[in-house]
Enzyme design. Structure first.
Site, PDB file in Angstrom:
ATOM      1  N   GLY A 157      12.505  57.687 -42.345  1.00  0.00           N
ATOM      2  CA  GLY A 157      11.362  57.495 -41.448  1.00  0.00           C
ATOM      3  C   GLY A 157      10.352  58.611 -41.619  1.00  0.00           C
ATOM      4  O   GLY A 157      10.718  59.744 -41.927  1.00  0.00           O
ATOM      5  N   THR A 193       6.339  60.119 -40.025  1.00  0.00           N
ATOM      6  CA  THR A 193       5.292  60.015 -38.994  1.00  0.00           C
ATOM      7  C   THR A 193       3.935  60.323 -39.625  1.00  0.00           C
ATOM      8  O   THR A 193       3.846  61.115 -40.580  1.00  0.00           O
ATOM      9  CB  THR A 193       5.515  61.015 -37.841  1.00  0.00           C
ATOM     10  OG1 THR A 193       5.652  62.328 -38.396  1.00  0.00           O
ATOM     11  CG2 THR A 193       6.743  60.682 -37.018  1.00  0.00           C
ATOM     12  N   ASP A 227       1.110  60.927 -37.178  1.00  0.00           N
ATOM     13  CA  ASP A 227       0.640  60.830 -35.800  1.00  0.00           C
ATOM     14  C   ASP A 227      -0.858  61.071 -35.676  1.00  0.00           C
ATOM     15  O   ASP A 227      -1.380  62.098 -36.112  1.00  0.00           O
ATOM     16  CB  ASP A 227       1.374  61.861 -34.918  1.00  0.00           C
ATOM     17  CG  ASP A 227       2.854  61.565 -34.746  1.00  0.00           C
ATOM     18  OD1 ASP A 227       3.318  60.506 -35.202  1.00  0.00           O
ATOM     19  OD2 ASP A 227       3.535  62.405 -34.128  1.00  0.00           O
ATOM     20  N   GLN A 260       4.362  56.096 -27.690  1.00  0.00           N
ATOM     21  CA  GLN A 260       4.047  57.519 -27.526  1.00  0.00           C
ATOM     22  C   GLN A 260       2.611  57.728 -27.932  1.00  0.00           C
ATOM     23  O   GLN A 260       2.134  57.123 -28.895  1.00  0.00           O
ATOM     24  CB  GLN A 260       5.012  58.383 -28.377  1.00  0.00           C
ATOM     25  CG  GLN A 260       4.646  59.854 -28.499  1.00  0.00           C
ATOM     26  CD  GLN A 260       4.619  60.597 -27.163  1.00  0.00           C
ATOM     27  OE1 GLN A 260       3.998  60.149 -26.186  1.00  0.00           O
ATOM     28  NE2 GLN A 260       5.282  61.740 -27.096  1.00  0.00           N
ATOM     29  N   GLY A 296      -0.446  58.756 -29.724  1.00  0.00           N
ATOM     30  CA  GLY A 296      -0.631  59.172 -31.118  1.00  0.00           C
ATOM     31  C   GLY A 296       0.334  58.512 -32.091  1.00  0.00           C
ATOM     32  O   GLY A 296       0.429  58.923 -33.248  1.00  0.00           O
ATOM     33  N   GLN A 297       1.056  57.470 -31.641  1.00  0.00           N
ATOM     34  CA  GLN A 297       2.074  56.865 -32.525  1.00  0.00           C
ATOM     35  C   GLN A 297       2.016  55.335 -32.537  1.00  0.00           C
ATOM     36  O   GLN A 297       3.075  54.689 -32.539  1.00  0.00           O
ATOM     37  CB  GLN A 297       3.467  57.312 -32.094  1.00  0.00           C
ATOM     38  CG  GLN A 297       3.800  58.755 -32.471  1.00  0.00           C
ATOM     39  CD  GLN A 297       5.289  58.988 -32.523  1.00  0.00           C
ATOM     40  OE1 GLN A 297       6.002  58.646 -31.586  1.00  0.00           O
ATOM     41  NE2 GLN A 297       5.779  59.563 -33.606  1.00  0.00           N
ATOM     42  N   TYR A 356       3.968  54.334 -35.689  1.00  0.00           N
ATOM     43  CA  TYR A 356       5.413  54.635 -35.624  1.00  0.00           C
ATOM     44  C   TYR A 356       6.103  53.783 -34.555  1.00  0.00           C
ATOM     45  O   TYR A 356       7.184  53.232 -34.787  1.00  0.00           O
ATOM     46  CB  TYR A 356       5.553  56.124 -35.310  1.00  0.00           C
ATOM     47  CG  TYR A 356       6.940  56.698 -35.345  1.00  0.00           C
ATOM     48  CD1 TYR A 356       7.503  57.146 -36.542  1.00  0.00           C
ATOM     49  CD2 TYR A 356       7.685  56.851 -34.176  1.00  0.00           C
ATOM     50  CE1 TYR A 356       8.770  57.714 -36.570  1.00  0.00           C
ATOM     51  CE2 TYR A 356       8.948  57.418 -34.196  1.00  0.00           C
ATOM     52  CZ  TYR A 356       9.484  57.853 -35.400  1.00  0.00           C
ATOM     53  OH  TYR A 356      10.736  58.412 -35.410  1.00  0.00           O
ATOM     54  N   PRO A 413      17.310  57.358 -31.270  1.00  0.00           N
ATOM     55  CA  PRO A 413      17.363  58.770 -30.888  1.00  0.00           C
ATOM     56  C   PRO A 413      16.137  59.169 -30.067  1.00  0.00           C
ATOM     57  O   PRO A 413      15.044  58.618 -30.248  1.00  0.00           O
ATOM     58  CB  PRO A 413      17.339  59.502 -32.233  1.00  0.00           C
ATOM     59  CG  PRO A 413      17.674  58.482 -33.262  1.00  0.00           C
ATOM     60  CD  PRO A 413      17.165  57.188 -32.719  1.00  0.00           C
ATOM     61  N   GLY A 414      16.356  60.128 -29.200  1.00  0.00           N
ATOM     62  CA  GLY A 414      15.230  60.808 -28.574  1.00  0.00           C
ATOM     63  C   GLY A 414      14.805  61.959 -29.470  1.00  0.00           C
ATOM     64  O   GLY A 414      15.051  61.949 -30.679  1.00  0.00           O
TER      65      GLY A 414
HETATM   66  N1  CAA Z   1      -1.077  62.722 -23.704  1.00  0.00           N
HETATM   67  C1  CAA Z   1      -2.290  62.534 -23.123  1.00  0.00           C
HETATM   68  N2  CAA Z   1      -3.445  62.924 -23.655  1.00  0.00           N
HETATM   69  C2  CAA Z   1      -3.389  63.537 -24.854  1.00  0.00           C
HETATM   70  C3  CAA Z   1      -2.180  63.775 -25.528  1.00  0.00           C
HETATM   71  C4  CAA Z   1      -1.002  63.346 -24.899  1.00  0.00           C
HETATM   72  N3  CAA Z   1       0.206  63.532 -25.475  1.00  0.00           N
HETATM   73  N4  CAA Z   1      -2.447  64.376 -26.710  1.00  0.00           N
HETATM   74  C5  CAA Z   1      -3.790  64.521 -26.765  1.00  0.00           C
HETATM   75  N5  CAA Z   1      -4.351  64.017 -25.643  1.00  0.00           N
HETATM   76  C6  CAA Z   1      -5.760  63.937 -25.323  1.00  0.00           C
HETATM   77  C7  CAA Z   1      -6.505  65.153 -25.856  1.00  0.00           C
HETATM   78  O1  CAA Z   1      -6.497  66.171 -24.867  1.00  0.00           O
HETATM   79  C8  CAA Z   1      -7.885  64.587 -26.122  1.00  0.00           C
HETATM   80  O2  CAA Z   1      -8.589  64.457 -24.916  1.00  0.00           O
HETATM   81  P1  CAA Z   1     -10.209  64.548 -24.926  1.00  0.00           P
HETATM   82  O3  CAA Z   1     -10.683  63.416 -25.814  1.00  0.00           O
HETATM   83  O4  CAA Z   1     -10.541  64.376 -23.487  1.00  0.00           O
HETATM   84  O5  CAA Z   1     -10.517  65.890 -25.481  1.00  0.00           O
HETATM   85  C9  CAA Z   1      -7.597  63.171 -26.589  1.00  0.00           C
HETATM   86  O6  CAA Z   1      -6.293  62.827 -26.046  1.00  0.00           O
HETATM   87  C10 CAA Z   1      -7.540  63.007 -28.099  1.00  0.00           C
HETATM   88  O7  CAA Z   1      -6.786  64.075 -28.587  1.00  0.00           O
HETATM   89  P2  CAA Z   1      -6.824  64.488 -30.082  1.00  0.00           P
HETATM   90  O8  CAA Z   1      -8.193  64.302 -30.643  1.00  0.00           O
HETATM   91  O9  CAA Z   1      -6.174  65.824 -30.237  1.00  0.00           O
HETATM   92  O10 CAA Z   1      -5.883  63.366 -30.701  1.00  0.00           O
HETATM   93  P3  CAA Z   1      -5.309  63.275 -32.146  1.00  0.00           P
HETATM   94  O11 CAA Z   1      -5.737  61.995 -32.707  1.00  0.00           O
HETATM   95  O12 CAA Z   1      -5.592  64.515 -32.934  1.00  0.00           O
HETATM   96  O13 CAA Z   1      -3.756  63.169 -31.886  1.00  0.00           O
HETATM   97  C11 CAA Z   1      -1.626  63.975 -31.330  1.00  0.00           C
HETATM   98  C12 CAA Z   1      -3.091  63.946 -30.944  1.00  0.00           C
HETATM   99  C13 CAA Z   1      -1.441  64.953 -32.503  1.00  0.00           C
HETATM  100  C14 CAA Z   1      -1.108  62.645 -31.764  1.00  0.00           C
HETATM  101  C15 CAA Z   1      -0.886  64.463 -30.118  1.00  0.00           C
HETATM  102  O14 CAA Z   1      -1.161  63.611 -29.059  1.00  0.00           O
HETATM  103  C16 CAA Z   1       0.607  64.502 -30.310  1.00  0.00           C
HETATM  104  O15 CAA Z   1       1.142  65.360 -30.997  1.00  0.00           O
HETATM  105  N6  CAA Z   1       1.288  63.574 -29.635  1.00  0.00           N
HETATM  106  C17 CAA Z   1       2.740  63.553 -29.641  1.00  0.00           C
HETATM  107  C18 CAA Z   1       3.203  62.827 -30.849  1.00  0.00           C
HETATM  108  C19 CAA Z   1       4.697  62.760 -30.852  1.00  0.00           C
HETATM  109  O16 CAA Z   1       5.394  62.915 -29.868  1.00  0.00           O
HETATM  110  N7  CAA Z   1       5.225  62.541 -32.036  1.00  0.00           N
HETATM  111  C20 CAA Z   1       6.653  62.466 -32.205  1.00  0.00           C
HETATM  112  C21 CAA Z   1       6.976  62.936 -33.573  1.00  0.00           C
HETATM  113  S1  CAA Z   1       8.728  63.140 -33.760  1.00  0.00           S
HETATM  114  C22 CAA Z   1       9.309  61.600 -33.761  1.00  0.00           C
HETATM  115  O17 CAA Z   1       8.586  60.642 -33.824  1.00  0.00           O
HETATM  116  C23 CAA Z   1      10.808  61.490 -33.720  1.00  0.00           C
HETATM  117  C24 CAA Z   1      11.214  60.519 -32.711  1.00  0.00           C
HETATM  118  O18 CAA Z   1      11.495  59.374 -33.070  1.00  0.00           O
HETATM  119  C25 CAA Z   1      11.375  60.914 -31.307  1.00  0.00           C
END
Ligand code: CAA
Length: 248
Positions: free
Chosen positions: A91, A93, A95, A148, A150-151, A154, A184-185
């Site tokens: 897998g 990501t 994001d 989630q 940004g996903q 995914y 998984p979490g």
């Molecule tokens: N919740 C709510 N709002 C959020 C946010 C969140 N998690 N993340 C960003 N925002 C807001 C920002 O503050 C921003 O607000 P404004 O427009 O008002 O400024 C807006 O949303 C857009 O933010 P970005 O421009 O920074 O967004 P981006 O496109 O760059 O993406 C991101 C942001 C990197 C995806 C980020 O949200 C993030 O890291 N999210 C979590 C992703 C995650 O959990 N991934 C898991 C990876 S591990 C995995 O997947 C394994 C598994 O199976 C569990």
């Protein structure tokens, strides 16, 4: 008893490596299939499983390539008689919010995380049915259950994996083949370490158990599901997430 042959896609990854170890300790002959280009990681993997001798071996495979998957399954059938256990753990990501997501970011995640499941299952299923035994475990994600931020790519792939699991489970239930998902979490893997620290800390604060999961805590469930006497569990999704998402 015949030693069962297990293929683990994403076998050198954070969860995959631990799944290979657990399956080998449980008596399987394990083939870790993963991209051949990460030479440093492949070398590290070989070191990490060196104590298991030839119970774990590595095969280079791009699971996005259907013909390559067909070739690997044919090769294993010729060398070992067939694939008994298939764990789809590969897998990736990419994001980003949908508003910024490129087609490439969409397609690359769907190709590896979902097409990869089709490509390996499609090639392995006939042999499993013919031999009257098979165990398929698809490593989905809590984020396929909850979505989630940004996903979209995914979460779509991971939810799709479980739909695939349920449909295939029905098709092969009378052939001695079970098909299950594990969701998984957030675990201690490189993938989770890519998340910005402040976002990751917030996620961990929301986990009732109060920490990331350990890859061994996922591998334990996979090993349980592939055991011959887990034969009445099929089409299930087992959440392993520290209580992050509870469902009825
Ligand atoms: N919740 C709510 N709002 C959020 C946010 C969140 N998690 N993340 C960003 N925002 C807001 C920002 O503050 C921003 O607000 P404004 O427009 O008002 O400024 C807006 O949303 C857009 O933010 P970005 O421009 O920074 O967004 P981006 O496109 O760059 O993406 C991101 C942001 C990197 C995806 C980020 O949200 C993030 O890291 N999210 C979590 C992703 C995650 O959990 N991934 C898991 C990876 S591990 C995995 O997947 C394994 C598994 O199976 C569990």
């Amino acid at each position: 008893m015949k030693q069962r042959i297990a293929v683990v896609s994403g076998g050198i990854g954070g969860l995959g490596t631990e799944i290979c170890r657990h399956l080998a300790v449980a008596g399987h002959r394990v083939i870790a299939a993963d991209l051949g280009v990460r030479t440093e990681r492949i070398a590290a993997f070989r070191n990490e499983v060196a104590d298991l001798g030839d119970a774990v071996t590595f095969e280079a495979l791009d699971i996005g390539d259907f013909d390559a998957c067909a070739g690997l399954i044919r090769q294993i059938e010729a060398e070992h008689g067939g694939v008994d256990v298939l764990v789809n753990a590969a897998g990736i990501t990419r994001d980003t919010t949908l508003r910024k997501m490129s087609q490439e970011q969409w397609h690359s995640v769907l190709t590896v995380n979902l097409d990869g499941v089709f490509n390996l299952c499609r090639n392995a299923i006939e042999g499993m049915c013919a031999r009257g035994f098979g165990r398929i475990v698809n490593i989905s994600s809590v984020n396929g259950q909850t979505g989630q931020f940004g996903q979209t790519n995914y979460a779509a792939a991971k939810a799709g994996m479980h739909g695939f699991t349920m449909a295939l489970a029905r098709e092969v239930a009378r052939k001695g083949v079970t098909v299950n998902s594990v969701s998984p979490g957030y675990c201690e893997t490189a993938m989770v370490m890519q998340i910005a620290p402040e976002i990751r800390e917030q996620i961990i604060a929301d986990v009732p158990v109060g920490r990331l999961g350990k890859p061994s805590e996922i591998a334990r469930v996979v090993t349980f599901l592939v055991a011959p006497d887990s034969s009445f569990i099929t089409g299930a999704n087992i959440p392993v997430n520290g209580g992050y998402f509870m469902d009825f």
